[in-house]
Design an enzyme around this catalytic site. Sequence first.
Site, PDB file in Angstrom:
ATOM      1  N   SER A  67     -78.300  30.322 -28.207  1.00 16.36           N
ATOM      2  CA  SER A  67     -77.362  31.525 -28.160  1.00 16.36           C
ATOM      3  C   SER A  67     -77.605  32.388 -26.821  1.00 16.36           C
ATOM      4  CB  SER A  67     -77.806  32.257 -29.469  1.00 16.36           C
ATOM      5  OG  SER A  67     -76.870  33.191 -29.694  1.00 16.36           O
TER       6      SER A  67
ATOM      7  N   ASP B 183     -68.652  28.890 -35.686  1.00 15.37           N
ATOM      8  CA  ASP B 183     -69.635  29.833 -35.178  1.00 15.37           C
ATOM      9  C   ASP B 183     -69.011  31.203 -35.047  1.00 15.37           C
ATOM     10  OD1 ASP B 183     -71.757  31.329 -34.011  1.00 15.37           O
ATOM     11  OD2 ASP B 183     -72.282  29.719 -32.765  1.00 15.37           O
TER      12      ASP B 183
ATOM     13  N   HIS C 252     -73.393  28.731 -36.274  1.00 15.40           N
ATOM     14  CA  HIS C 252     -74.342  29.068 -35.158  1.00 15.40           C
ATOM     15  C   HIS C 252     -75.679  27.905 -35.220  1.00 15.40           C
ATOM     16  CE1 HIS C 252     -75.275  31.697 -31.858  1.00 15.40           C
ATOM     17  NE2 HIS C 252     -76.386  31.809 -32.505  1.00 15.40           N
TER      18      HIS C 252
END
Length: 704
Positions: A554, A639, A674
């Site tokens: 991320s 995501d 995610h």
Amino acid sequence: MQATGAGPGYSEPAAATPYPDRVPPALPPPPVAKRVPHVWKRASGPVEDPWAWLRDRDDPDTIAYLEAENAYADAWFERLADLREQIFGEIKSRTQETDLSVPVQHGPWWYVSRTVEGLDYPIHCRGTTAETATEHVLLDQNAEAVGHAFFDLGAFDVSPDHRRLAWSADVSGGERFTMRIRDLDTGTDLDDVLEDTYYSTAWSADSEHLFYTRPDAAVRPHQIWRHRIGTPQADDVLVWQEDDEQFFLAVELTRSERYIVLSAGSSTTSEARIVPAGEPSAEPVLVRAREHEVEYTLDDWGDRFVVLTNLEAEDFRVVTAPLDAPGTWEELVRHERGRRITQVEAFAGHLLLHEWAEARERIRVLFRDGGERALTFEDEVHSVGIGANPDFATGTVRFGYESLVTPLTVFDEDVRSAERTMRKQTPVLGVDLSRYRSARTWAEAADGQRVPVDVVWHEATPINATAPLSLYAYGAYESSLPPWFSIARLSLLDRGVVWALAHPRGGGELGRRWYLDGKLGKKRNTFTDVIAAAEHLVADGYVAPGRLSVRGGSAGGLMVGAVVTMRRALFRAAIAEVPFVDVVTTMHDPTLPLTVIEWEEWGNPDDPEMEAYLASYSPYDNVAAAPYPALYVTSGLNDPRVSFHEPAKWVAKLRATATGHAPLLFRTELVAGHGGPSGRYPAWRDEARALAFLLHELGAASTT
């Protein structure tokens, strides 16, 4: 992008060449993404982006490209099939697959979750004693996941009368949940179905009303609703709608179960309202009107409220307020620079304070008479967190402790006598944990700041500049990463790989200032801190020059993209998981999830100076015609936090631009978000793939 200056005691690795030993494997040619003319208008002038079309997931060519990349990655990983299966087997064999959490007493029941060998998800139960806590099954996630390739539990909230359970599930990875109400006496769900909900919930005192949040088109929880059990969702009452796109809404019931707290928060500002849990239809009472860069959270302490705030306190302080005047604050715990108070938990006779100081976590107990004591631990490199303590009147604190060499251990401690009882240590089967070593070291950044780095290795691995090393970091959102134990990591350590966790600016390990100096116009400090940590690990002999890898996810994936762009020759390999790499384009698009609220973290590129600064480190905007380290990049099609097209575009541009023979691999989870695969066995296989990649590229596939 220019390379940064080297830190003290560092010299460029002699082996840091364009990987002359790498020969392209016998594979089909890698996918080539088509180019479609597209120009972004920016303050610095027009920017061509021929891969902008990948933003359209409804374009058949987009899915075809992702599938082609998956097929290419799978073909490359086929050579590592035996190693991947071996690592998966190690993770599985070291894990006690049929296991039980520590039972938690809440009211008349003891709650517990258990796992069963062969099943992916936990089973949630309760009983009338700790010994019989598995007697009644409340929710079997495995049963609910049947027929779904992805399953994620959102809410799991038992009502105050312990007769109902509000639970929700996401079956796509998009973080939009369907909520149901289960009758715990019969074990069946009621007719109530609440569609398109988010994570947080709160019950009224009579267990007849449920407050919940709903997301907008950008997956921002912007509404709080009140639902009456037994009525259709169409009859629900909107309690709060937040139109400022920089704020997220949340709702929770205090531990005392007397108040429902509704809160709005941006990256820098917060505001709360309270509703008596016994009067769910009452108008919410404002605690304190939002004020730019003033943050606070509120809890009930019986005869008064307790508030954690940064008002006139950069690293936060604790204040109290009368029940009839929640915005009138009186200091209880003063501010101390560098000691960041991150959490305050209220109980009838005491408070628990969780803090970060000198890149270490600690817990303090504060009594009503003003006395206090700290929980103490011997290991310098550790993690300690407040555990499940649902009852307001308890005289014990449950907490979890772990380190790089100690599995998660759950303790109960008497807050007065300090008598400590170990309830459970996570089993690690067939492993002698005494054979692993850990240490903390400090790197020096180019501007003189000291950057903490935690290191772990197997005792048989020499620390003499010959070992390979995997460096992990995050460095954003004031998210502090304590050193954690990992069964999967043992598969690296046993093969002679040293593992290190850097704590760069942008996190909160050294106080709020550590965060502020790693965001907005100081964001590059995050990347140069990680580079300084890498240089330090080379200089101190933890890693051989040319055998260093870096990994992050991320915002940590952005870190990976930035550091391998700034210092390509420093790293042999890199893993960028769901990486935020198309920074300028994303920050220019307020229709994407999270963009508006992220302006307070990264900056708004509508300001030309900020746009130029973002462009100076954005990995996608700085792809060069030069050799890169071996790269393994991942994404999730659904995501909502980092859109799949960011890593897809980055990889497409790297394929068209970068030189050399280092592997460039890209895999997209087509039915996940995610966090990657949802079941534990697919997650273990996913991790085995990543570790096999590192071991292969670092030349460390054999076992110690």
